[in-house]
Write a protein that holds these residues in place. Sequence first.
Motif, PDB file in Angstrom:
ATOM      1  N   ALA A 207      43.902  38.946  34.354  1.00 51.92           N
ATOM      2  CA  ALA A 207      45.125  38.294  34.829  1.00 51.92           C
ATOM      3  C   ALA A 207      44.898  36.833  35.175  1.00 51.92           C
ATOM      4  N   THR A 208      43.676  36.466  35.529  1.00 50.96           N
ATOM      5  CA  THR A 208      43.422  35.066  35.854  1.00 50.96           C
ATOM      6  C   THR A 208      43.682  34.160  34.645  1.00 50.96           C
ATOM      7  N   ALA A 209      43.565  34.722  33.438  1.00 48.41           N
ATOM      8  CA  ALA A 209      43.842  33.934  32.237  1.00 48.41           C
ATOM      9  C   ALA A 209      45.313  33.522  32.196  1.00 48.41           C
ATOM     10  N   TYR A 210      46.205  34.478  32.455  1.00 49.62           N
ATOM     11  CA  TYR A 210      47.642  34.185  32.412  1.00 49.62           C
ATOM     12  C   TYR A 210      48.058  33.319  33.590  1.00 49.62           C
ATOM     13  N   GLY A 211      47.483  33.586  34.774  1.00 50.59           N
ATOM     14  CA  GLY A 211      47.800  32.775  35.939  1.00 50.59           C
ATOM     15  C   GLY A 211      47.394  31.325  35.753  1.00 50.59           C
ATOM     16  N   LEU A 212      46.220  31.122  35.172  1.00 53.24           N
ATOM     17  CA  LEU A 212      45.756  29.762  34.892  1.00 53.24           C
ATOM     18  C   LEU A 212      46.693  29.079  33.905  1.00 53.24           C
ATOM     19  N   LEU A 213      47.137  29.829  32.892  1.00 53.49           N
ATOM     20  CA  LEU A 213      48.012  29.262  31.873  1.00 53.49           C
ATOM     21  C   LEU A 213      49.361  28.847  32.459  1.00 53.49           C
ATOM     22  N   LEU A 214      49.950  29.695  33.314  1.00 59.45           N
ATOM     23  CA  LEU A 214      51.271  29.406  33.868  1.00 59.45           C
ATOM     24  C   LEU A 214      51.235  28.361  34.981  1.00 59.45           C
ATOM     25  N   GLY A 215      50.070  28.131  35.569  1.00 59.97           N
ATOM     26  CA  GLY A 215      49.952  27.190  36.670  1.00 59.97           C
ATOM     27  C   GLY A 215      49.333  25.871  36.264  1.00 59.97           C
ATOM     28  N   ALA A 318      49.554  55.852  38.806  1.00 56.96           N
ATOM     29  CA  ALA A 318      48.219  55.409  38.400  1.00 56.96           C
ATOM     30  C   ALA A 318      48.287  54.035  37.740  1.00 56.96           C
ATOM     31  N   LEU A 319      49.293  53.839  36.892  1.00 52.84           N
ATOM     32  CA  LEU A 319      49.485  52.544  36.234  1.00 52.84           C
ATOM     33  C   LEU A 319      49.764  51.466  37.279  1.00 52.84           C
ATOM     34  N   GLY A 320      50.599  51.809  38.265  1.00 58.76           N
ATOM     35  CA  GLY A 320      50.911  50.846  39.313  1.00 58.76           C
ATOM     36  C   GLY A 320      49.706  50.493  40.156  1.00 58.76           C
ATOM     37  N   ALA A 321      48.908  51.511  40.529  1.00 62.79           N
ATOM     38  CA  ALA A 321      47.734  51.262  41.370  1.00 62.79           C
ATOM     39  C   ALA A 321      46.717  50.382  40.658  1.00 62.79           C
ATOM     40  N   ALA A 322      46.544  50.581  39.354  1.00 63.51           N
ATOM     41  CA  ALA A 322      45.612  49.746  38.593  1.00 63.51           C
ATOM     42  C   ALA A 322      46.139  48.325  38.452  1.00 63.51           C
ATOM     43  N   PHE A 323      47.435  48.186  38.186  1.00 62.19           N
ATOM     44  CA  PHE A 323      48.003  46.866  37.934  1.00 62.19           C
ATOM     45  C   PHE A 323      48.262  46.073  39.206  1.00 62.19           C
ATOM     46  N   VAL A 324      48.128  46.710  40.379  1.00 61.54           N
ATOM     47  CA  VAL A 324      48.147  45.935  41.627  1.00 61.54           C
ATOM     48  C   VAL A 324      47.077  44.849  41.566  1.00 61.54           C
ATOM     49  N   TRP A 325      45.927  45.210  41.054  1.00 62.11           N
ATOM     50  CA  TRP A 325      44.812  44.255  40.953  1.00 62.11           C
ATOM     51  C   TRP A 325      45.133  43.139  39.964  1.00 62.11           C
ATOM     52  N   ARG A 326      45.858  43.465  38.913  1.00 62.06           N
ATOM     53  CA  ARG A 326      46.267  42.440  37.949  1.00 62.06           C
ATOM     54  C   ARG A 326      47.174  41.417  38.620  1.00 62.06           C
ATOM     55  N   ASP A 327      48.137  41.892  39.425  1.00 67.17           N
ATOM     56  CA  ASP A 327      49.058  40.981  40.090  1.00 67.17           C
ATOM     57  C   ASP A 327      48.341  40.133  41.129  1.00 67.17           C
ATOM     58  N   MET A 328      47.343  40.713  41.800  1.00 65.68           N
ATOM     59  CA  MET A 328      46.543  39.948  42.741  1.00 65.68           C
ATOM     60  C   MET A 328      45.795  38.835  42.011  1.00 65.68           C
ATOM     61  N   GLY A 329      45.277  39.154  40.821  1.00 64.82           N
ATOM     62  CA  GLY A 329      44.603  38.138  40.013  1.00 64.82           C
ATOM     63  C   GLY A 329      45.543  37.021  39.612  1.00 64.82           C
ATOM     64  N   MET A 330      46.811  37.352  39.336  1.00 65.24           N
ATOM     65  CA  MET A 330      47.798  36.329  39.004  1.00 65.24           C
ATOM     66  C   MET A 330      48.024  35.375  40.173  1.00 65.24           C
ATOM     67  N   VAL A 331      48.195  35.936  41.372  1.00 66.97           N
ATOM     68  CA  VAL A 331      48.452  35.103  42.549  1.00 66.97           C
ATOM     69  C   VAL A 331      47.257  34.197  42.837  1.00 66.97           C
TER      70      VAL A 331
END
Length: 377
Positions: A207-215, A318-331
């Motif tokens: 997710a840091t890849a997309y966050g870096l791109l959008l920011g 399960a999908l939500g619990a895993a993707f919580v970490w993705r959203d944290m990476g975005m922030v």
Amino acid sequence: MAVFIIALFFFVFAGGGAFQGYLKAALPGEWSPLRVTSLLGIVYLSFMFWRLLIPASQHLLTDKWSLVLAATAYALMPVLLIYTADYRLLAIAAALWGWGAASLWQTGPVWLYDATSPLYRGLWAGILYGAVFLALMGAAKVQGWAADAGQHRLLATVLVPALAAVALSIALPARRARAEVLSVASLRLHLFDGRVLILGGLLFVSATAYGLLLGAFRDSAEALYGSARVGTMLAVFFATRLVVSVFGGFFSDFMARTTVITIAYVAGGVSLAAAASLEGALSMAAAAGCLGLVSGVVPVSVTACTGDWFEPAQRSLALGAAFVWRDMGMVVSLIGGQFLVELSGGFSTPLFVFGALFAMAGAGAMMLPSHNQQKGL
């Protein structure tokens, strides 16, 4: 039904989804980059929060209306910007956008799984993501041109596909929620499940890849080359994600998903470090492609893994619990990327840092269990 769901995702991301990259162009010019980026930070904080609570709203609304209101939430920000630029109202819209994103991504893929063969989960996940990236790729160019023509042209360009997505979602058949009822016990089980923690760590890094791109990446590109050139670079990013998500999902059905994820991370890390040594627009386009490589493969493989490892009633949570970490990476990457560019005085250092991070994540991907180990982890 599978084609219907994929079409819905296409129009959502051809409109409001792609608008993330051009939010700054629709806001007052005197707003600082950090203030603009904070709205996206609110989107992904809300997204992270609702990842775990979406089963509750699914049971309240049903799956159909979860998708209808999700599509509406993606259209809310551009509609509001026609009338106001009040930060407080936009922050509320951003929080609702985050709920809509969680509802969309935890209702749509589960419905897709139920409508398709379990033998080809990776392929269907890849097609779904491919449709999203195709929409984002085209919309990046179109919205880039519209942004150069002014705010009103940009907002109109966003709202046409966004409203088409709302209309398409209303045409969906009724369907009761299939997710298990939310409880403290189920939340605790999924949050601390070893499989979820491994997948969450991989998603955090990707997710840091997309966050870096959008920011920071987007801001640097716009300052140097303008909104139209930003559209080209975003299109390179999404084109790369389109290709690797479909092929990555397909190959993950026949190769170990561990292998596919590891290859993506290592190749992305090495390529990103190489791109950092270049200069100018070519460097930024190459970097966008490298970021797209990682962002394309990992979420597709993780989405397929949840289908492999969990029973149907458990998949949404399960999908939500895993993707919580993705959203944290975005922030973290949205806000942290701005500071990293400012502290380093340029864009090469952040590229080296993220390249090294991706390479290390490739080694961590080897912790993923094989198909015959998944029940015992």
